[in-house]
Scaffold this motif. Structure first.
Motif, PDB file in Angstrom:
ATOM      1  N   THR A   1      47.153  51.454  30.346  1.00 32.89           N
ATOM      2  CA  THR A   1      48.577  51.338  30.029  1.00 32.89           C
ATOM      3  C   THR A   1      48.865  51.904  28.645  1.00 32.89           C
ATOM      4  O   THR A   1      49.858  52.629  28.447  1.00 32.89           O
ATOM      5  N   GLU A   2      47.998  51.584  27.674  1.00 34.55           N
ATOM      6  CA  GLU A   2      48.182  52.122  26.331  1.00 34.55           C
ATOM      7  C   GLU A   2      48.074  53.642  26.329  1.00 34.55           C
ATOM      8  O   GLU A   2      48.850  54.332  25.646  1.00 34.55           O
ATOM      9  N   ALA A   3      47.127  54.180  27.105  1.00 36.44           N
ATOM     10  CA  ALA A   3      46.978  55.637  27.201  1.00 36.44           C
ATOM     11  C   ALA A   3      48.214  56.251  27.841  1.00 36.44           C
ATOM     12  O   ALA A   3      48.712  57.290  27.385  1.00 36.44           O
ATOM     13  N   SER A   4      48.736  55.598  28.880  1.00 37.25           N
ATOM     14  CA  SER A   4      49.949  56.087  29.537  1.00 37.25           C
ATOM     15  C   SER A   4      51.126  56.115  28.570  1.00 37.25           C
ATOM     16  O   SER A   4      51.918  57.074  28.556  1.00 37.25           O
ATOM     17  N   ASN A   5      51.222  55.079  27.744  1.00 35.96           N
ATOM     18  CA  ASN A   5      52.287  55.049  26.732  1.00 35.96           C
ATOM     19  C   ASN A   5      52.143  56.217  25.763  1.00 35.96           C
ATOM     20  O   ASN A   5      53.140  56.851  25.376  1.00 35.96           O
ATOM     21  N   GLN A   6      50.905  56.525  25.381  1.00 34.26           N
ATOM     22  CA  GLN A   6      50.677  57.656  24.474  1.00 34.26           C
ATOM     23  C   GLN A   6      51.046  58.983  25.145  1.00 34.26           C
ATOM     24  O   GLN A   6      51.636  59.856  24.514  1.00 34.26           O
ATOM     25  N   TRP A   7      50.717  59.108  26.434  1.00 31.92           N
ATOM     26  CA  TRP A   7      51.069  60.345  27.136  1.00 31.92           C
ATOM     27  C   TRP A   7      52.590  60.476  27.282  1.00 31.92           C
ATOM     28  O   TRP A   7      53.131  61.589  27.215  1.00 31.92           O
ATOM     29  N   ASN A   8      53.278  59.352  27.465  1.00 27.76           N
ATOM     30  CA  ASN A   8      54.750  59.404  27.495  1.00 27.76           C
ATOM     31  C   ASN A   8      55.302  59.847  26.148  1.00 27.76           C
ATOM     32  O   ASN A   8      56.267  60.623  26.075  1.00 27.76           O
ATOM     33  N   TYR A   9      54.697  59.336  25.071  1.00 31.20           N
ATOM     34  CA  TYR A   9      55.092  59.727  23.723  1.00 31.20           C
ATOM     35  C   TYR A   9      54.824  61.215  23.517  1.00 31.20           C
ATOM     36  O   TYR A   9      55.644  61.951  22.961  1.00 31.20           O
ATOM     37  N   PHE A  10      53.670  61.678  23.997  1.00 31.81           N
ATOM     38  CA  PHE A  10      53.310  63.090  23.940  1.00 31.81           C
ATOM     39  C   PHE A  10      54.365  63.937  24.657  1.00 31.81           C
ATOM     40  O   PHE A  10      54.806  64.973  24.154  1.00 31.81           O
ATOM     41  N   GLN A  11      54.771  63.454  25.836  1.00 29.45           N
ATOM     42  CA  GLN A  11      55.762  64.192  26.623  1.00 29.45           C
ATOM     43  C   GLN A  11      57.109  64.268  25.898  1.00 29.45           C
ATOM     44  O   GLN A  11      57.781  65.296  25.927  1.00 29.45           O
ATOM     45  N   SER A  12      57.497  63.180  25.239  1.00 22.91           N
ATOM     46  CA  SER A  12      58.769  63.205  24.506  1.00 22.91           C
ATOM     47  C   SER A  12      58.695  64.204  23.352  1.00 22.91           C
ATOM     48  O   SER A  12      59.679  64.911  23.064  1.00 22.91           O
ATOM     49  N   LYS A  13      57.541  64.291  22.688  1.00 20.59           N
ATOM     50  CA  LYS A  13      57.374  65.283  21.611  1.00 20.59           C
ATOM     51  C   LYS A  13      57.407  66.700  22.178  1.00 20.59           C
ATOM     52  O   LYS A  13      57.954  67.614  21.560  1.00 20.59           O
ATOM     53  N   SER A  14      56.844  66.882  23.376  1.00 23.13           N
ATOM     54  CA  SER A  14      56.887  68.201  24.023  1.00 23.13           C
ATOM     55  C   SER A  14      58.318  68.612  24.325  1.00 23.13           C
ATOM     56  O   SER A  14      58.706  69.772  24.130  1.00 23.13           O
ATOM     57  N   THR A  15      59.098  67.635  24.812  1.00 22.16           N
ATOM     58  CA  THR A  15      60.504  67.918  25.122  1.00 22.16           C
ATOM     59  C   THR A  15      61.257  68.289  23.839  1.00 22.16           C
ATOM     60  O   THR A  15      62.030  69.267  23.819  1.00 22.16           O
ATOM     61  N   LYS A  16      61.031  67.519  22.774  1.00 18.53           N
ATOM     62  CA  LYS A  16      61.694  67.822  21.499  1.00 18.53           C
ATOM     63  C   LYS A  16      61.249  69.181  20.972  1.00 18.53           C
ATOM     64  O   LYS A  16      62.061  69.946  20.420  1.00 18.53           O
ATOM     65  N   GLN A  17      59.964  69.498  21.144  1.00 18.43           N
ATOM     66  CA  GLN A  17      59.457  70.794  20.698  1.00 18.43           C
ATOM     67  C   GLN A  17      60.138  71.918  21.484  1.00 18.43           C
ATOM     68  O   GLN A  17      60.540  72.936  20.908  1.00 18.43           O
ATOM     69  N   SER A  18      60.273  71.730  22.791  1.00 19.90           N
ATOM     70  CA  SER A  18      60.938  72.757  23.614  1.00 19.90           C
ATOM     71  C   SER A  18      62.384  72.953  23.177  1.00 19.90           C
ATOM     72  O   SER A  18      62.869  74.100  23.098  1.00 19.90           O
ATOM     73  N   LEU A  19      63.084  71.871  22.898  1.00 23.03           N
ATOM     74  CA  LEU A  19      64.475  71.983  22.431  1.00 23.03           C
ATOM     75  C   LEU A  19      64.546  72.668  21.067  1.00 23.03           C
ATOM     76  O   LEU A  19      65.451  73.480  20.805  1.00 23.03           O
ATOM     77  N   ALA A  20      63.587  72.354  20.188  1.00 24.07           N
ATOM     78  CA  ALA A  20      63.559  72.998  18.867  1.00 24.07           C
ATOM     79  C   ALA A  20      63.281  74.492  19.010  1.00 24.07           C
ATOM     80  O   ALA A  20      63.863  75.319  18.283  1.00 24.07           O
ATOM     81  N   GLU A  21      62.397  74.862  19.968  1.00 22.84           N
ATOM     82  CA  GLU A  21      62.115  76.283  20.201  1.00 22.84           C
ATOM     83  C   GLU A  21      63.361  77.003  20.717  1.00 22.84           C
ATOM     84  O   GLU A  21      63.675  78.136  20.305  1.00 22.84           O
ATOM     85  N   LEU A  22      64.072  76.345  21.631  1.00 23.15           N
ATOM     86  CA  LEU A  22      65.311  76.931  22.161  1.00 23.15           C
ATOM     87  C   LEU A  22      66.348  77.084  21.039  1.00 23.15           C
ATOM     88  O   LEU A  22      66.992  78.139  20.920  1.00 23.15           O
ATOM     89  N   ALA A  23      66.479  76.041  20.223  1.00 25.82           N
ATOM     90  CA  ALA A  23      67.439  76.095  19.110  1.00 25.82           C
ATOM     91  C   ALA A  23      67.044  77.201  18.131  1.00 25.82           C
ATOM     92  O   ALA A  23      67.915  77.936  17.625  1.00 25.82           O
ATOM     93  N   ARG A  24      65.754  77.335  17.860  1.00 27.96           N
ATOM     94  CA  ARG A  24      65.272  78.385  16.955  1.00 27.96           C
ATOM     95  C   ARG A  24      65.626  79.765  17.500  1.00 27.96           C
ATOM     96  O   ARG A  24      66.108  80.640  16.767  1.00 27.96           O
ATOM     97  N   ASP A  25      65.422  79.947  18.816  1.00 32.07           N
ATOM     98  CA  ASP A  25      65.665  81.247  19.420  1.00 32.07           C
ATOM     99  C   ASP A  25      67.153  81.586  19.455  1.00 32.07           C
ATOM    100  O   ASP A  25      67.524  82.768  19.406  1.00 32.07           O
ATOM    101  N   LEU A  26      68.019  80.563  19.526  1.00 30.39           N
ATOM    102  CA  LEU A  26      69.463  80.789  19.602  1.00 30.39           C
ATOM    103  C   LEU A  26      70.151  80.736  18.241  1.00 30.39           C
ATOM    104  O   LEU A  26      71.309  81.150  18.114  1.00 30.39           O
ATOM    105  N   ALA A  27      69.455  80.233  17.232  1.00 31.51           N
ATOM    106  CA  ALA A  27      70.068  80.037  15.909  1.00 31.51           C
ATOM    107  C   ALA A  27      70.187  81.370  15.160  1.00 31.51           C
ATOM    108  O   ALA A  27      69.422  82.298  15.385  1.00 31.51           O
ATOM    109  N   PRO A  28      71.131  81.389  14.229  1.00 33.02           N
ATOM    110  CA  PRO A  28      71.222  82.575  13.359  1.00 33.02           C
ATOM    111  C   PRO A  28      69.971  82.654  12.459  1.00 33.02           C
ATOM    112  O   PRO A  28      69.267  81.665  12.277  1.00 33.02           O
TER     113      PRO A  28
END
Length: 198
Positions: free
Chosen positions: A75-102
């Motif tokens: 369960t603790e490992a699953s929680n860490q993987w969920n946390y990992f996934q949320s960071k991946s999602t934030k990273q993807s959004l930051a990459e998209l924002a970087r690519d679209l930003a001036p």
């Protein structure tokens, strides 16, 4: 015995008196050794069986505890993987924002992308460690269950041995006495295998 000299024997009193006085030698003398031998062997086997039964219960309890620990780590490992996934999602959004930003804002988003990547790697290390701990607890639980089964097998064989001893005493058959000794030996061997974790 009453106060008037009248004495009443219980059903077993007569046999006890004769056993103490050495009576009925011709009738019971040849079987007396067998009876004493079986009685002593049965007492020893019952004691060993009680110890093996306790060990079987203890290993079963340990197996359950270790399985519970494995579930907690999973369960603790699953929680860490969920946390990992949320960071991946934030990273993807930051990459998209970087690519679209001036151009003047791209560096800000690139720093976020790099931060999320670093955080993901740290989270992955923790999650992998927790999964390894869960696997170790699972392995220990499986080993305890195997040992529990050995203790249970040994206890069962020793119970059969005690039953054979009772039948041997009732029938006074020598082959049953040999079967009793054989079952007792097998039970002790299986118990030794349990103690050696085999």
């Amino acid at each position: 015995m009453s106060g008037h000299g009248f004495h009443v024997h219980g059903p077993h009193d007569h046999e006890l008196e004769h056993a103490q006085q050495g009576g009925h030698e011709g009738e019971h003398g040849e079987h007396g050794g067998m009876i004493n031998q079986i009685a002593m062997f049965t007492a020893i086997i019952a004691t060993i069986g009680a110890i093996f039964g306790y060990m079987g219960g203890a290993t079963q309890a340990n197996a359950g505890l270790y399985k519970n620990n494995a579930a907690i780590k999973k369960t603790e490992a699953s929680n860490q993987w969920n946390y990992f996934q949320s960071k991946s999602t934030k990273q993807s959004l930051a990459e998209l924002a970087r690519d679209l930003a001036p151009e003047d804002k791209k560096a800000t988003y690139q720093a976020k992308v790099e931060r999320y990547e670093k955080e993901k790697n740290e989270i992955k290390v923790v999650a992998d460690k927790l999964e390894a701990e869960a696997s170790q607890w699972d392995k220990q639980s499986d080993e305890q269950m195997h040992q529990h089964h050995r203790w249970a097998q040994s206890t069962t064989v020793l119970q059969v041995c005690i039953a054979l001893a009772a039948i041997a005493l009732l029938t006074r058959k020598k082959w049953l006495e040999y079967a009793m000794f054989g079952a007792g030996g097998v039970g002790i061997i299986v118990g030794a295998l349990a103690a050696l974790h085999i």
